[in-house]
Design a protein around this motif. Sequence first.
Motif, mmCIF file in Angstrom:
data_model
loop_
_atom_site.group_PDB
_atom_site.id
_atom_site.type_symbol
_atom_site.label_atom_id
_atom_site.label_comp_id
_atom_site.label_asym_id
_atom_site.label_seq_id
_atom_site.Cartn_x
_atom_site.Cartn_y
_atom_site.Cartn_z
ATOM 1 N N MET A 26 0.977 -1.151 0.103
ATOM 2 C CA MET A 26 0.033 -0.156 0.000
ATOM 3 C C MET A 26 0.952 1.159 -0.104
ATOM 4 O O MET A 26 1.756 1.244 0.884
ATOM 5 N N ARG B 88 -1.885 5.856 -3.403
ATOM 6 C CA ARG B 88 -3.202 5.292 -3.794
ATOM 7 C C ARG B 88 -4.236 5.670 -2.287
ATOM 8 O O ARG B 88 -5.329 5.579 -2.589
ATOM 9 N N THR B 89 -3.781 6.536 -1.522
ATOM 10 C CA THR B 89 -4.722 7.013 -0.570
ATOM 11 C C THR B 89 -4.770 8.290 -0.446
ATOM 12 O O THR B 89 -5.393 8.961 0.389
ATOM 13 N N LEU C 45 -5.755 -4.753 6.287
ATOM 14 C CA LEU C 45 -5.329 -5.793 5.218
ATOM 15 C C LEU C 45 -4.868 -6.877 6.039
ATOM 16 O O LEU C 45 -4.770 -7.831 5.696
ATOM 17 N N LEU D 87 -12.070 -0.977 2.711
ATOM 18 C CA LEU D 87 -11.187 -1.356 1.863
ATOM 19 C C LEU D 87 -11.580 -0.728 0.145
ATOM 20 O O LEU D 87 -10.649 -0.329 -0.217
ATOM 21 N N GLU E 145 -9.055 -0.830 -2.565
ATOM 22 C CA GLU E 145 -8.611 -2.066 -2.300
ATOM 23 C C GLU E 145 -9.776 -2.992 -2.711
ATOM 24 O O GLU E 145 -10.105 -3.880 -2.013
ATOM 25 N N ALA F 65 -9.426 -7.095 -2.411
ATOM 26 C CA ALA F 65 -9.333 -7.513 -1.039
ATOM 27 C C ALA F 65 -11.009 -7.471 -0.792
ATOM 28 O O ALA F 65 -11.363 -8.255 0.058
#
Length: 361
Positions: free
Chosen positions: A1, A5-6, A28, A57, A62, A65
Motif C-alpha cells: 500500500m 493510492r490513498t 489488510l 477497503l 482495495e 480484498a
Amino acid sequence: MTADRTEHLVLPGVLTAEQAAETVAGILAGQRPDGAIPWFRGHHLDPWDHTEAAMALDAAGEHRAAALAYAWLARHQNPDGSWYAAYADGDAREPTDRAKESNFCAYVAVGVWHHYLATGDDTFLDGMWPCVFAAVEFVLALQQPGGEIGWKREADGTAVRDGLLTGSSSIHQALRCALAIAEQREEPQPDWELATGVLGHAIRRHPERFLDKSRYSMDWYYPVLAGAVTGGEAKARIEEGWDGFVVPGLGVRCVLPNPWVTGGESAELALTLWVMGESDRALEILQDLGHLRDPATGMYWTGYVFEDRAVWPREQTTWTAGSLLLAVAALGGEEATCAVFSGERLPEGLDAENECCAAGE
C-alpha cells in the motif's frame, strides 16, 4: 500500500496520505487469506463489522480484498440466508455464537451495493444477488406487525421479536440498498418496498415499538445515519443528545453515563453529521479521534476511559479503523461511500407515512 493510492483519504488534522496508507495496511493485515476480516487476528468475526471493514477497503481502492470479503460471506451463508453472530478468528468452521442477528445479516446488501458503485462490476452484482436476496428474506421473516424487526433468532431457531432501534435503522438502510440492487437488475421486489416503508414509519413515529436503549449513543444517531430520520427532525434529534454524548476534544461516549469514548461511535457520528450537511462539525469529531491512533500500527484503539486516562480495551479493531476511513471518504467526496450514506439515489420504499396517518397510526 503506497501513499499515492490513498490521496483521496487525506483530511487535514485527521489523516495524511501516509497515515491513511498505514491504516488501510492495518486492515489488510487483519484479513485472512480466505477473505474473512475478524476484529483482529485471534478475535472473532461478526458479519456486520466484517462488511464495514470491507467497505473501508473499497473506499481505499482495495477492491480485490473487498471482493474476497464478500466472497467469504457468499460461501458461508447458512441455508436460511443468515450468518452466525460470531466466528472464531473468522474461521467459518468454528462459530462461537450460533444466534443469527437480523442487522448483521441485512448489512451485506449495503456492502454489495457499495462495492458495485465503487467498481461497476456487473458480474459481481449478479453473483451476489442470490446471497443478498436470501439474507433479506431471512431478515424480513422477523419483521413484526408494527414494522420493527425482531433482532435475532436464537441458536435453536426461536425468533426474538423485540426490536432494537439501532439494528432496525441499519436494516432500513440495508433494505434500501437491496432495493437499489433489485432495481439495477430489473427485478422489482414490492414486498421489500412495503417492508421498508413500514419500518421507516416505525423508526420515525413509534419509539415505543423498540427496546429502550437510549443510554447508548448508537440509538441516538443511527436513525439519522441510516437515513430513516432526516431534515429538521434529524437536526433536533442530534442537538438534543449532543451535550450528553459528545465529550469535547475526545469523541463520543458509547453509553451514558460511563466516562468512556469509543472510536467507532465517534467516527459514525462524524459520518452522521456529514449526512446532515454539517461537514465542519464532522471534521472536528474526526480530528478529536487522533488521540486513539497508534502511530506504531496506524490502527485505532477501541476506546478511552477519560476519568482514568487509560486506553480500554487494549485492542485495535479492523472495524474501528474501517468506520474512520468511511467517514473520511465521505467528507472527501468518494463517490460510492457518498451515494450509500447520503441516500439520495436509494429507493425509499413504499410511502407508509401518509397511509399510516390516514389509518390513525
